[in-house]
Design a protein around this motif. Structure first.
Motif, PDB file in Angstrom:
ATOM      1  N   LYS A 110      39.808  49.997  56.391  1.00 15.55           N
ATOM      2  CA  LYS A 110      40.531  49.049  57.248  1.00 15.55           C
ATOM      3  C   LYS A 110      40.744  49.631  58.639  1.00 15.55           C
ATOM      4  N   ARG A 159      41.987  35.066  56.081  1.00 15.41           N
ATOM      5  CA  ARG A 159      42.649  36.176  55.384  1.00 15.41           C
ATOM      6  C   ARG A 159      43.981  35.722  54.812  1.00 15.41           C
ATOM      7  N   LEU A 218      38.236  41.843  52.639  1.00 12.22           N
ATOM      8  CA  LEU A 218      39.661  42.132  52.734  1.00 12.22           C
ATOM      9  C   LEU A 218      39.916  43.511  52.136  1.00 12.22           C
ATOM     10  N   GLU A 249      39.028  44.410  58.679  1.00 12.93           N
ATOM     11  CA  GLU A 249      38.700  43.268  57.841  1.00 12.93           C
ATOM     12  C   GLU A 249      37.872  42.285  58.660  1.00 12.93           C
ATOM     13  N   ASP A 270      47.664  43.842  51.963  1.00 16.91           N
ATOM     14  CA  ASP A 270      48.480  43.434  53.100  1.00 16.91           C
ATOM     15  C   ASP A 270      49.454  44.532  53.509  1.00 16.91           C
ATOM     16  N   VAL A 287      38.784  35.010  60.805  1.00 17.46           N
ATOM     17  CA  VAL A 287      39.203  36.091  59.906  1.00 17.46           C
ATOM     18  C   VAL A 287      40.706  36.070  59.663  1.00 17.46           C
ATOM     19  N   LEU A 343      33.924  37.264  53.322  1.00 23.19           N
ATOM     20  CA  LEU A 343      35.168  37.768  53.907  1.00 23.19           C
ATOM     21  C   LEU A 343      35.566  39.064  53.212  1.00 23.19           C
TER      22      LEU A 343
END
Length: 344
Positions: free
Chosen positions: A48, A232, A62, A53, A78, A228, A60
């Motif tokens: 990250k 997300r 994540l 991301e 998160d 994104v 996608l």
């Protein structure tokens, strides 16, 4: 209208003990038909921080992490910093939620294999925190699916065919927790690729083959549009709420599955709570007829072979759906998240 997106959870990259980088993993995920992937490298968010991301090959990407003490592994999302694995579970799980993140107990009832000693099950189920549960994990199940060399050979040659339903004890704990609060669930692949497991044949260890096993499908009220930040938030919100269902792709791909509770024109979906009122109706719709089991409060409530089910007068309780394909040797296919009917 809800939009259905297929994702692959619990993937390790070359930032920890996986064998490929983000671009290669996303390429393989695209080839396997996934819309999003969830990265969970051990005790690091390097992917990250260094790459971010993003969309890669239309998928996608994540990025979360897996906190990995000797036992009590925790998948978290998160967050900006990974809590120390040296902390007690209450503290590192609590730190995830203090950051505004959320997570899932990883492979909570993984069986010990006498050929490869080591236990990574969960022992701290009494956490006073709103955690979710990874109720299905392909690699953990594969590793726990044999106790002899003969069993090991069968798992080598038929890894996906031997995929079993989630561990009964995990399901029971999950159902009991659901009686007190919402508890979202996911299915994890725990994919590492082949480099770190050179003793495994490609049919077991490659990302492509593992990505054809377990999926977590999320349901969103808005479509993904390639933004994104917005996409997300849609995916993570659905995962956090439990607005999702789990699929064994070896038993069959799923383009559409519906489990809801209806009252008049209003509907409640997986992950949602509804206050009891007379006239609540349970509805299940499958892509094709199969064996449907509706579970209430951890016990079998209804079982039938059909493509649709409609049950009127749903009483207070915690409901979920299990679907199996085949009559002689039923294969686990779809496991829903809960819908919670709370007493008025």
């Amino acid at each position: 209208m809800l939009y259905n997106y297929s994702g692959i959870a619990h993937i390790h990259t070359s930032y920890s003990d996986g064998s490929a980088d983000l671009k290669e993993i996303a390429r393989v995920a695209c080839r396997s038909g996934a819309h999003f992937i969830l990265i969970n490298d051990h005790d690091t968010l390097q992917a990250k921080h260094f790459e971010g991301e993003c969309y890669l090959h239309g998928v996608l990407v994540l990025i979360g992490a897996e906190v990995t003490p000797q036992r009590n592994h925790f998948l978290c999302y998160d967050i900006n910093n990974v809590p120390s694995r040296l902390l007690p579970p209450q503290q590192y799980v609590g730190e995830v939620y203090r950051q505004g993140g959320f997570g899932f107990l990883a492979h909570p009832d993984q069986r010990e294999n006498p050929l490869f000693p080591g236990r990574m099950h969960w022992e701290s189920w009494d956490l006073d925190l709103p955690f979710g549960v990874e109720i299905w994990n392909f690699f953990a199940q594969w590793m726990g699916g044999f106790k002899t060399l003969g069993g090991l050979l069968k798992n080598f040659f038929f890894p996906k065919a031997r995929l079993q339903p989630p561990h009964p004890e995990t399901l029971l704990r999950w159902d009991r927790l659901g009686c007190t609060r919402p508890v979202p669930a996911i299915a994890g692949v725990d994919a590492h690729g082949g480099r770190q497991f050179n003793w495994l044949p490609t049919v077991v260890s490659s990302y492509l083959h593992q990505f054809k096993t377990l999926r977590t499908h999320v349901l969103t009220r808005q479509p993904l549009r390639g933004d994104v930040a917005k996409d997300r938030r849609l995916i993570l919100s659905a995962l956090k709420q439990g607005c999702s269902y789990l699929v064994n792709h070896f038993a069959g791909k799923v383009q559409f599955f519906s489990f809801l509770i209806q009252h008049g024109n209003r509907c409640w979906y997986m992950g949602e709570e509804v206050r009891y009122r007379p006239g609540l109706v349970i509805k299940v719709t499958l892509p094709e007829p199969a064996q449907i089991r509706i579970i209430k409060d951890g016990k079998l409530f209804c079982q039938t072979h059909a493509g649709t089910v409609r049950l009127p007068q749903a009483a207070p309780g915690v409901y979920r759906v299990e679907v199996y394909k085949g009559s002689r040797w039923p294969r686990p296919w779809i496991f829903s998240n809960h819908i919670y009917v709370r007493a008025a």
